[in-house]
Design a protein around this motif. Structure first.
Motif, mmCIF file in Angstrom:
data_model
loop_
_atom_site.group_PDB
_atom_site.id
_atom_site.type_symbol
_atom_site.label_atom_id
_atom_site.label_comp_id
_atom_site.label_asym_id
_atom_site.label_seq_id
_atom_site.Cartn_x
_atom_site.Cartn_y
_atom_site.Cartn_z
ATOM 1 N N HIS A 12 0.839 -1.192 0.000
ATOM 2 C CA HIS A 12 0.000 0.000 0.000
ATOM 3 C C HIS A 12 0.883 1.255 0.000
ATOM 4 O O HIS A 12 1.901 1.323 0.688
ATOM 5 C CB HIS A 12 -0.924 0.014 1.221
ATOM 6 C CG HIS A 12 -2.081 -0.933 1.083
ATOM 7 N ND1 HIS A 12 -2.008 -2.256 1.471
ATOM 8 C CD2 HIS A 12 -3.331 -0.746 0.577
ATOM 9 C CE1 HIS A 12 -3.164 -2.845 1.224
ATOM 10 N NE2 HIS A 12 -3.984 -1.965 0.681
ATOM 11 N N GLY A 13 0.514 2.212 -0.819
ATOM 12 C CA GLY A 13 1.293 3.432 -0.961
ATOM 13 C C GLY A 13 2.357 3.357 -2.038
ATOM 14 O O GLY A 13 3.016 4.367 -2.321
ATOM 15 N N LYS A 14 2.525 2.189 -2.661
ATOM 16 C CA LYS A 14 3.505 2.020 -3.732
ATOM 17 C C LYS A 14 2.810 2.133 -5.095
ATOM 18 O O LYS A 14 1.677 1.700 -5.267
ATOM 19 C CB LYS A 14 4.186 0.656 -3.645
ATOM 20 C CG LYS A 14 4.853 0.364 -2.307
ATOM 21 C CD LYS A 14 6.083 1.199 -2.089
ATOM 22 C CE LYS A 14 6.830 0.760 -0.832
ATOM 23 N NZ LYS A 14 8.017 1.628 -0.570
ATOM 24 N N ARG A 15 3.528 2.687 -6.069
ATOM 25 C CA ARG A 15 3.014 2.773 -7.443
ATOM 26 C C ARG A 15 3.907 1.958 -8.356
ATOM 27 O O ARG A 15 5.137 2.068 -8.302
ATOM 28 C CB ARG A 15 2.979 4.233 -7.913
ATOM 29 C CG ARG A 15 2.302 4.404 -9.277
ATOM 30 C CD ARG A 15 1.977 5.870 -9.548
ATOM 31 N NE ARG A 15 3.138 6.652 -9.876
ATOM 32 C CZ ARG A 15 3.482 7.013 -11.120
ATOM 33 N NH1 ARG A 15 2.754 6.622 -12.146
ATOM 34 N NH2 ARG A 15 4.544 7.761 -11.331
ATOM 35 N N LEU A 31 -1.226 -8.744 -11.142
ATOM 36 C CA LEU A 31 -2.292 -9.221 -10.260
ATOM 37 C C LEU A 31 -1.807 -9.310 -8.818
ATOM 38 O O LEU A 31 -2.493 -8.826 -7.889
ATOM 39 C CB LEU A 31 -2.772 -10.589 -10.744
ATOM 40 C CG LEU A 31 -3.800 -11.309 -9.868
ATOM 41 C CD1 LEU A 31 -5.108 -10.531 -9.835
ATOM 42 C CD2 LEU A 31 -4.032 -12.731 -10.371
ATOM 43 N N GLN A 32 -0.646 -9.902 -8.596
ATOM 44 C CA GLN A 32 -0.153 -10.052 -7.229
ATOM 45 C C GLN A 32 0.280 -8.723 -6.625
ATOM 46 O O GLN A 32 0.087 -8.487 -5.425
ATOM 47 C CB GLN A 32 1.006 -11.059 -7.195
ATOM 48 C CG GLN A 32 0.600 -12.484 -7.504
ATOM 49 C CD GLN A 32 -0.411 -13.043 -6.501
ATOM 50 O OE1 GLN A 32 -0.546 -12.551 -5.376
ATOM 51 N NE2 GLN A 32 -1.126 -14.075 -6.914
ATOM 52 N N LEU A 33 0.831 -7.841 -7.430
ATOM 53 C CA LEU A 33 1.164 -6.507 -6.908
ATOM 54 C C LEU A 33 -0.093 -5.791 -6.442
ATOM 55 O O LEU A 33 -0.117 -5.166 -5.371
ATOM 56 C CB LEU A 33 1.879 -5.686 -7.983
ATOM 57 C CG LEU A 33 3.261 -6.176 -8.425
ATOM 58 C CD1 LEU A 33 3.779 -5.330 -9.583
ATOM 59 C CD2 LEU A 33 4.264 -6.164 -7.269
ATOM 60 N N HIS A 36 -1.579 -7.113 -3.197
ATOM 61 C CA HIS A 36 -0.839 -6.733 -2.001
ATOM 62 C C HIS A 36 -0.804 -5.225 -1.799
ATOM 63 O O HIS A 36 -0.011 -4.725 -0.998
ATOM 64 C CB HIS A 36 0.557 -7.338 -2.046
ATOM 65 C CG HIS A 36 0.543 -8.819 -1.827
ATOM 66 N ND1 HIS A 36 0.265 -9.709 -2.842
ATOM 67 C CD2 HIS A 36 0.723 -9.572 -0.711
ATOM 68 C CE1 HIS A 36 0.300 -10.951 -2.364
ATOM 69 N NE2 HIS A 36 0.571 -10.892 -1.082
ATOM 70 N N GLY A 37 -1.653 -4.498 -2.530
ATOM 71 C CA GLY A 37 -1.890 -3.102 -2.208
ATOM 72 C C GLY A 37 -1.289 -2.063 -3.114
ATOM 73 O O GLY A 37 -1.563 -0.867 -2.942
ATOM 74 N N ALA A 38 -0.462 -2.444 -4.077
ATOM 75 C CA ALA A 38 0.152 -1.448 -4.956
ATOM 76 C C ALA A 38 -0.874 -0.870 -5.925
ATOM 77 O O ALA A 38 -1.824 -1.553 -6.337
ATOM 78 C CB ALA A 38 1.307 -2.068 -5.742
ATOM 79 N N ALA A 39 -0.680 0.388 -6.286
ATOM 80 C CA ALA A 39 -1.418 0.994 -7.400
ATOM 81 C C ALA A 39 -0.672 0.595 -8.671
ATOM 82 O O ALA A 39 0.504 0.918 -8.824
ATOM 83 C CB ALA A 39 -1.461 2.504 -7.249
ATOM 84 N N VAL A 40 -1.353 -0.121 -9.560
ATOM 85 C CA VAL A 40 -0.678 -0.748 -10.695
ATOM 86 C C VAL A 40 -1.213 -0.213 -12.017
ATOM 87 O O VAL A 40 -2.428 -0.141 -12.220
ATOM 88 C CB VAL A 40 -0.860 -2.286 -10.671
ATOM 89 C CG1 VAL A 40 -0.070 -2.937 -11.807
ATOM 90 C CG2 VAL A 40 -0.415 -2.860 -9.334
ATOM 91 N N VAL A 61 -9.531 -8.591 -7.764
ATOM 92 C CA VAL A 61 -9.118 -7.655 -6.702
ATOM 93 C C VAL A 61 -10.065 -6.450 -6.758
ATOM 94 O O VAL A 61 -9.693 -5.381 -7.254
ATOM 95 C CB VAL A 61 -7.647 -7.207 -6.882
ATOM 96 C CG1 VAL A 61 -7.149 -6.459 -5.640
ATOM 97 C CG2 VAL A 61 -6.732 -8.375 -7.181
ATOM 98 N N PRO A 62 -11.303 -6.613 -6.274
ATOM 99 C CA PRO A 62 -12.304 -5.558 -6.458
ATOM 100 C C PRO A 62 -11.945 -4.226 -5.804
ATOM 101 O O PRO A 62 -12.411 -3.173 -6.247
ATOM 102 C CB PRO A 62 -13.577 -6.160 -5.843
ATOM 103 C CG PRO A 62 -13.168 -7.394 -5.144
ATOM 104 C CD PRO A 62 -11.850 -7.814 -5.649
ATOM 105 N N ASP A 63 -11.130 -4.258 -4.768
ATOM 106 C CA ASP A 63 -10.731 -3.002 -4.120
ATOM 107 C C ASP A 63 -9.360 -2.531 -4.601
ATOM 108 O O ASP A 63 -8.765 -1.619 -4.021
ATOM 109 C CB ASP A 63 -10.723 -3.162 -2.606
ATOM 110 C CG ASP A 63 -9.767 -4.260 -2.132
ATOM 111 O OD1 ASP A 63 -9.327 -5.075 -2.977
ATOM 112 O OD2 ASP A 63 -9.458 -4.305 -0.925
ATOM 113 N N GLY A 64 -8.838 -3.135 -5.679
ATOM 114 C CA GLY A 64 -7.515 -2.768 -6.169
ATOM 115 C C GLY A 64 -7.497 -1.448 -6.920
ATOM 116 O O GLY A 64 -8.511 -1.012 -7.475
#
Length: 301
Positions: A12-15, A31-33, A36-40, A61-64
């Motif tokens: 989270h907080g990573k781009r 998908l895995q990034l 685990h919270g990354a903005a992709v 990842v509906p909240d991705g």
């Protein structure tokens, strides 16, 4: 058991930007990034395949925080436009994943041999244009995806675009060796930026089918499809070395990671690289050649 996607730290907080994220290794990496919270950002050449991948990924990842963007690495104008749109920092992670393999002779929009132009020069230009955004992140990483075919690659500074005696596997090997040389040279040049490489071993992806389809070889297409089904590991497993290089705290700059079982299958481990991949003189020569061909000059270290 070895390192798996469950070992990826919180992102989270990573781009992150992943090229070729619409299928195969790139899809499972993105998908895995995202999980685990990354903005992709999914950087894809085909809008249709990109939208399909985005739909599948957002369902998983509906909240991705996942977005789709157009990028054709075989066209430097497209690379520049992408960097202009997505180069605002900070950028924590760039995964240079997209590639083509063993194609009949083709050239890019800028006249480069397609494999060298796409697999290396496009990513060289993209990384250079995004370098200010990367360097504005706290601990940026660049992962460049190579192949075991780098072992059959030979430096080709006198004829990098195969204007003489084209051989599709020789050209592929040269492009994948260039990926390794670039990854190590980038790590040497920029303190504070971790640049490493990864390869998927033998993983079942669309890559094995593209060359035979372009060449019109139905038999080779069927043989490759059978090998994918019977021998290859899954694309999700093939993505693990890339994910390790991209996220594991222990991943080292200048290293290459691949499957631990003879380099073909299994969880990630440090891979042995061809000796010429690490030679500083080879790195300097490739860097100068790449800047000259692409017109992209990197910021001073």
């Amino acid at each position: 058991m070895g390192w798996t996607a469950s070992d990826i730290p919180d992102l989270h907080g990573k781009r992150a930007i992943v090229t070729g994220a619409n299928s195969g290794i790139g899809y499972h990496t993105a998908l895995q990034l995202a999980r685990h919270g990354a903005a992709v950002v999914l950087a894809c050449r085909s809008a249709e395949r990109g939208r399909h991948a985005l739909g599948k990924m957002t369902a998983a990842v509906p909240d991705g925080d996942i977005t789709l963007a157009s990028l054709d690495l075989a066209d430097l104008a497209s690379v520049r436009e992408f960097a202009k749109r997505h180069g605002d920092g900070p950028l924590d992670l760039l995964v240079n994943n997209a590639g083509v393999m063993a194609l009949p002779h083709r050239t890019t929009a800028d006249g480069f041999e397609m494999q060298f132009g796409t697999n290396h020069l496009g990513h060289f230009a993209l990384t250079g244009l995004l370098l200010p955004a990367l360097r504005s992140a706290a601990a940026p990483r660049v992962v460049t995806v190579t192949s075991m075919a780098a072992w059959m690659g030979r430096p080709r500074f006198d004829d990098p675009n195969w204007e003489r005696g084209y051989r599709k596997w020789g050209a592929y090997g040269w492009s994948k060796l260039a990926n390794l040389v670039f990854a190590k040279e980038l790590d040497r040049r920029y303190a504070g930026l971790t640049s490493n490489a990864a390869h998927p071993g033998y993983a079942a992806t669309n890559l094995q089918q593209a060359g035979p389809k372009m060449a019109g070889s139905a038999l080779q297409d069927r043989l490759n499809a059978a090998a994918n089904a019977l021998v290859a590991q899954s694309a999700a497993m093939g993505a693990l070395p890339t994910l390790y290089a991209a996220t594991a705290p222990a991943a080292e700059g200048g290293a290459c990671y691949g499957p631990r079982l003879l380099g073909y299958r299994g969880t990630p481990a440090k891979a042995i690289m061809p000796g010429q991949a690490g030679r500083p003189e080879t790195g300097r020569r490739l860097w100068t050649l790449s800047e000259d061909l692409t017109g992209v000059a990197y910021d001073p270290a």
